[in-house]
Write an enzyme that holds these catalytic residues in place. Sequence first.
Site: not given
Length: 294
Positions: A143, A156
């Site tokens: 990401s 995350y």
Amino acid sequence: MKDLRGKTAFITGGASGLGFAMAEALGRDGMNIMIADIEAEAAQRKVEELRARQIRAEWVQVDVTSRDSVRKGAIETIARFGKVHLVANNAGVGAGGALGSVPEGDWDWVIDVNLKGVVYGVEVFVPLIESHGEGGHIVNTASMAGLISPAGMEPYCASKFAVVAMSEGWRQQLAPRNIGVSVLCPGLVNTNIYAGRRNRQHAVYGERDKDYGQADIERQREWMAGGIDPLIVGQRVVEGVRDNDLYILSHVEYERVVRDRFDQIMAGFDKSKQSPALNTLPRDRRLDVVSIDG
């Protein structure tokens, strides 16, 4: 992997979002597609969509938090297609919050899916790719949160930074074996990752804060709807695989933010060059420097 036609891709989290976008984009280029997903019914529906577009596709239920489940998925893929050439370790979940507010179970859940799931995918499939001698490619979905770390997204980001780091190392190890490695680092994409808690195994990770509530889901849905079309990212992945790119990026507007982070790192180097403590080291001291691209 310049020629994708007739080769096989195994894609975790393949029944939705970026996973299905990759399945569609790779399938359009002639690859056989194995959709691996924890949601069997969704996987079956998506396979029917691909077949309607003349893409050869199958599905298998896989829980990426289990090495045995990933191994069973690999066995099923070999049984259906004979070989695997490309593995997209894409399944991912999100969790975060203020410091001290994130349940321990959410930390475990994010690490098991986003980090260990990638480890299992690589370790299970690399020997299978090597065995046929035709080469292959690994795509690990990280990401933009694997390159920068917004406050409140630490679980995350920690998992996605790890995916970037592992991908950089594995690329060096696997290049001599004719296996490329890419790490996908997208920004906001219009997917349903906000609803990932529907598959959270509460018996394993605890019941506390298991549901965000409908209002939170609606807010997340509205935010994600502002993201780009996942198929564009899937097509970008095809480009990256063909060119054997290490980093596959889809959101060029984040360039300045990433540069700002690295400017701070370089400022740390500059300051350390003036450090009285470090200036006590021998002037002819040399350090081994290893390129992340081998």
